[in-house]
Design an enzyme around this catalytic site. Structure first.
Site, PDB file in Angstrom:
ATOM      1  N   CYS A  95      45.890  33.937  36.740  1.00  0.00           N
ATOM      2  CA  CYS A  95      45.058  32.939  36.263  1.00  0.00           C
ATOM      3  C   CYS A  95      44.622  33.072  34.701  1.00  0.00           C
ATOM      4  O   CYS A  95      44.757  31.950  34.238  1.00  0.00           O
ATOM      5  CB  CYS A  95      43.732  33.120  37.075  1.00  0.00           C
ATOM      6  SG  CYS A  95      43.748  32.706  38.714  1.00  0.00           S
ATOM      7  N   CYS A 114      41.827  36.986  37.036  1.00  0.00           N
ATOM      8  CA  CYS A 114      43.035  37.887  37.449  1.00  0.00           C
ATOM      9  C   CYS A 114      44.163  37.531  36.273  1.00  0.00           C
ATOM     10  O   CYS A 114      44.046  36.349  35.582  1.00  0.00           O
ATOM     11  CB  CYS A 114      43.903  37.793  38.677  1.00  0.00           C
ATOM     12  SG  CYS A 114      44.863  36.215  39.045  1.00  0.00           S
ATOM     13  N   GLU A 132      40.759  29.104  40.430  1.00  0.00           N
ATOM     14  CA  GLU A 132      41.244  28.737  38.739  1.00  0.00           C
ATOM     15  C   GLU A 132      42.329  27.847  38.732  1.00  0.00           C
ATOM     16  O   GLU A 132      42.581  26.834  38.120  1.00  0.00           O
ATOM     17  CB  GLU A 132      41.241  29.879  37.707  1.00  0.00           C
ATOM     18  CG  GLU A 132      40.066  30.842  37.441  1.00  0.00           C
ATOM     19  CD  GLU A 132      40.030  31.891  38.569  1.00  0.00           C
ATOM     20  OE1 GLU A 132      39.382  33.076  38.266  1.00  0.00           O
ATOM     21  OE2 GLU A 132      40.740  31.952  39.483  1.00  0.00           O
ATOM     22  N   HIS A 165      44.837  30.548  43.812  1.00  0.00           N
ATOM     23  CA  HIS A 165      43.402  31.017  43.029  1.00  0.00           C
ATOM     24  C   HIS A 165      42.639  29.675  42.904  1.00  0.00           C
ATOM     25  O   HIS A 165      42.959  28.717  42.292  1.00  0.00           O
ATOM     26  CB  HIS A 165      43.637  32.118  42.163  1.00  0.00           C
ATOM     27  CG  HIS A 165      44.237  33.351  42.648  1.00  0.00           C
ATOM     28  ND1 HIS A 165      44.357  34.331  41.874  1.00  0.00           N
ATOM     29  CD2 HIS A 165      45.059  33.737  43.584  1.00  0.00           C
ATOM     30  CE1 HIS A 165      44.911  35.381  42.458  1.00  0.00           C
ATOM     31  NE2 HIS A 165      45.122  35.033  43.670  1.00  0.00           N
TER      32      HIS A 165
END
Length: 166
Positions: A95, A92, A64, A62
């Site tokens: 993250c 999420c 992040e 992801h």
């Protein structure tokens, strides 16, 4: 101000613009979803990254996470204390956990988990799953086994005098 006292970070639109530019570029490249992030320290960008789930065949890639990995590599540390994360979407659960593990204390985000759900992402669903105690066996079945076996490394770590917690 005392010498060791940190100045509270303040939001800066140019960093959110950079995170959004990462996300927009990703829409065009198809490397992953429309997510971008920037890690900032003392007013300077340490890392700018975007979601690379599809490109890397890695569900953890992801935006992040990728930005955190880059910033840690750049600093040579797992500890990003004093850093701020800018991201174009609410992180999420994975993250958020990585942000907390990295000791980042401030996150600025643009879109909500509901905004992500509206375009097909499961972030909001994951938050509901966690809020309900992770009890949906249709999503994930978890069972504890062999605690007497698996506790041994924990016991040895607890007994170490030179252990390093993070």
């Amino acid at each position: 101000m005392a010498q060791n006292q940190e100045v509270a970070p303040t939001y800066q639109v140019n960093f959110m613009s950079e995170a959004t530019a990462e996300a927009l570029g990703n829409v065009q490249s198809g490397a992953g979803g429309p997510f971008g992030s920037v890690v900032v320290r003392a007013g300077h960008v340490l890392a700018a990254a975007h979601n690379q789930v599809l490109e890397n065949h890695d569900p953890t890639a992801h935006g992040e996470i990728m930005a955190i990995r880059q910033a840690c590599t750049k600093l040579g540390s797992h500890d990003l204390s004093g850093c701020v994360l800018y991201t174009n979407a609410y992180p999420c659960p994975m993250c958020l956990s990585a942000i907390i593990w990295a000791n980042i204390k401030t996150v600025y985000y643009g879109n909500t988990a509901q905004d992500a759900a509206a375009i097909g992402f499961r972030d909001d669903y994951l938050y509901h799953y966690i809020a309900n105690g992770c009890q949906d066996n249709q999503v994930l079945q978890m069972e504890q086994h062999d605690h007497d076996l698996t506790i041994e490394p924990f016991n040895q770590f607890a007994a170490k005098k030179d252990k390093q917690l993070y």
